[in-house]
Write a protein that holds these residues in place. Structure first.
Motif, PDB file in Angstrom:
ATOM      1  N   PRO A 149       1.098  -1.286  -0.148  1.00  0.00           N
ATOM      2  CA  PRO A 149      -0.299  -0.037   0.240  1.00  0.00           C
ATOM      3  C   PRO A 149       0.735   0.814  -0.124  1.00  0.00           C
ATOM      4  O   PRO A 149       0.434   2.630  -0.361  1.00  0.00           O
ATOM      5  N   THR A 219       0.471  -4.315  12.320  1.00  0.00           N
ATOM      6  CA  THR A 219       0.263  -3.870  11.244  1.00  0.00           C
ATOM      7  C   THR A 219       1.123  -2.865  11.719  1.00  0.00           C
ATOM      8  O   THR A 219       1.611  -1.422  12.472  1.00  0.00           O
ATOM      9  N   ASP A 311      -5.562  -5.086   5.068  1.00  0.00           N
ATOM     10  CA  ASP A 311      -4.754  -4.255   4.026  1.00  0.00           C
ATOM     11  C   ASP A 311      -3.929  -5.960   3.393  1.00  0.00           C
ATOM     12  O   ASP A 311      -3.412  -5.458   2.147  1.00  0.00           O
TER      13      ASP A 311
END
Length: 491
Positions: A149, A219, A311
């Motif tokens: 990302p 994350t 994600d």
């Protein structure tokens, strides 16, 4: 994958790679299987057990080509990518079977080619040639996937998102040194290498603290900060997000300009090559998840795992392939999300573990599912380290698991030496996944979550046949995972 993550030049290069792969497939039919997962999910163990069971005739009743007797031979072959390290299957299986220790976790990308010869289920196809399929297994850290990302972000967006996350829950305290340092520096002052290094060091320490076993947060981009490899100390890894960046252009020669430049270098040197050379060439994908670890660590770890999986799954070029996409813009047409370590629970809780894992990825699955990808969720144990039993307690039958805890593990007040077996009641997972997640979303404290007794067990002791051949590694639903991932390609 959103189009903004790749340029026209990137797509052209990817198309050329895919055309070369498809040309090679005419001679040797091949499927590229990506294996990933976040730390401690068991990627190395999964690949080692899959290969060992296929090579040694493991019990695979749900893998149709084996059940029907159509597989005639399975062998390891030289991998086609000379620049990619080989997955050291022999070393890993020796650690599991001979030494009864868990192999080292994935630190970089590696690859292994397994070729299966089979008789086609179609009599018409058998008339022309024997079936053969090579499976190129590509093992890579899930932390690298979380970097993708970043390709759609500039340095300000990356900094703002990272700072916002750092100001939530337990992260606020863990990020204190980095946040304080950001507040103390003048980001528009002339660039200073020592300040840049100090920022990178304190930011990396924050990521490591988040990843530690007692917190198990997931994350944590940029992924190479925790797995630097040969880039350790390079400018591409000597940067950090800045807090409260002004909207003005960074002054030339400033610390802010240096951080922006190095962030872009990280994307160019680290992220884009991984995307083009490996990720964009995958046909099938399995994502391994250690959901039990997150549940055991509490609501924040569960929420962070859900965010990380969203994600991860959002990065896949998922969907059904047609003639054009298979030649130019390859799609991943099957994705399996597998909750590992099911052997740490009694079988009565396996469906519950699967339901919780499905709920963890629901939003991402809905997004990918709209593009036609086949997606499944299951609870597995790549290597079954325990067996089930029943013990009497207070006049009631209590389901337990029996295994050999690793040296240093504690059950209650008892510490184990790595040789003695014990029976453990692991606890029960909630039978209503939706209610479980509602309690987390509503701010349930630790006492409202299930109390699990998760013990790390040694790999099982495998007996040998009279000829000295080690029997196949025991597992839970590994055959079901194989059938979903590539069983259709052996029809």
């Amino acid at each position: 994958m959103p189009p903004s993550l790749t340029s026209f030049t990137d797509e052209a290069a990817i198309a050329l790679d895919n055309l070369a792969d498809r040309a090679a497939n005419l001679v040797n039919p091949t499927i590229r299987l990506g294996v990933t997962g976040l730390s401690r999910a068991g990627k190395t163990v999964f690949i080692s057990s899959l290969v060992h069971n296929l090579l040694h005739g493991g019990r695979l009743p749900l893998f149709e080509p084996i059940r029907s007797g159509r597989v005639t031979a399975t062998r390891l072959e030289e991998q086609p990518d000379d620049a990619v390290p080989r997955f050291q299957y022999e070393d890993h299986i020796r650690a599991l079977v001979r030494e009864r220790i868990w192999p080292d976790s994935t630190r970089a990308i590696s690859e292994l080619r397994l070729t299966i010869e089979y008789k086609s289920a179609s009599g018409w196809n058998r008339m022309f040639s024997p079936g053969r399929l090579s499976i190129d297994i590509v093992d890579y850290p899930g932390e690298w996937l979380l970097d993708l990302p970043l390709l759609a972000q500039d340095f300000r967006q990356f900094s703002d998102a990272t700072a916002q996350l750092a100001l939530t829950g337990i992260r606020t305290e863990l990020a204190r040194d980095w946040l304080d340092l950001c507040a103390a520096i003048d980001m528009d002052a002339p660039a200073d290498e020592m300040v840049a290094r100090q920022l990178a060091t304190t930011f990396t320490a924050y990521l490591r603290a988040c990843k530690a076993d007692e917190r198990s947060l997931s994350t944590l981009p940029p992924g190479r900060f925790l797995m630097p490899g040969d880039l350790d100390g390079s400018p591409a890894l000597t940067f950090a997000p800045l807090v409260g960046m002004p909207e003005t252009r960074a002054p030339k020669g400033s610390l802010r300009a240096m951080m922006e430049r190095r962030f872009e270098a990280y994307k160019t040197v680290v992220v884009k090559p991984f995307f083009r050379e490996h990720f964009a060439r995958l046909d099938r994908q399995i994502v391994l998840v250690d959901a039990l670890q997150a549940i055991n660590r509490g609501p924040e770890a569960v929420q962070d795992l859900e965010r990380a999986l969203a994600d991860v799954l959002a990065c896949f070029r998922a969907g059904t392939n047609n003639v054009l996409t298979s030649l130019i813009r390859r799609r991943i047409d099957r994705v399996l999300v597998a909750a590992t370590k099911a052997d740490h629970l009694h079988h009565e809780s396996h469906d519950r573990l699967q339901a919780i894992t499905r709920r963890l990825v629901d939003r991402a699955i809905q997004t990918i599912g709209m593009s036609g990808a086949g997606i499944d969720v299951m609870a597995i144990a790549s290597v079954r380290a325990t067996r089930e039993a029943t013990v009497k307690r207070d006049g009631h039958d209590l389901p337990v698991i029996v295994g050999t805890p690793m040296a240093g593990e504690k059950v209650g007040a008892e510490r184990f030496d790595g040789n003695r077996k014990t029976a453990v009641f692991p606890g029960d997972l909630p039978d209503d996944a939706e209610a479980f997640f509602r309690s987390i979303d509503e701010g349930a404290d630790r006492l409202d979550l299930p109390e699990l007794d998760i013990v790390r067990f040694r790999p099982p002791l495998l007996e040998e046949t009279g000829g000295g051949i080690t029997l196949s590694v025991p597992h839970i639903r590994l055959d079901r995972a194989m059938q979903f991932l590539f069983g259709d390609r052996l029809a």
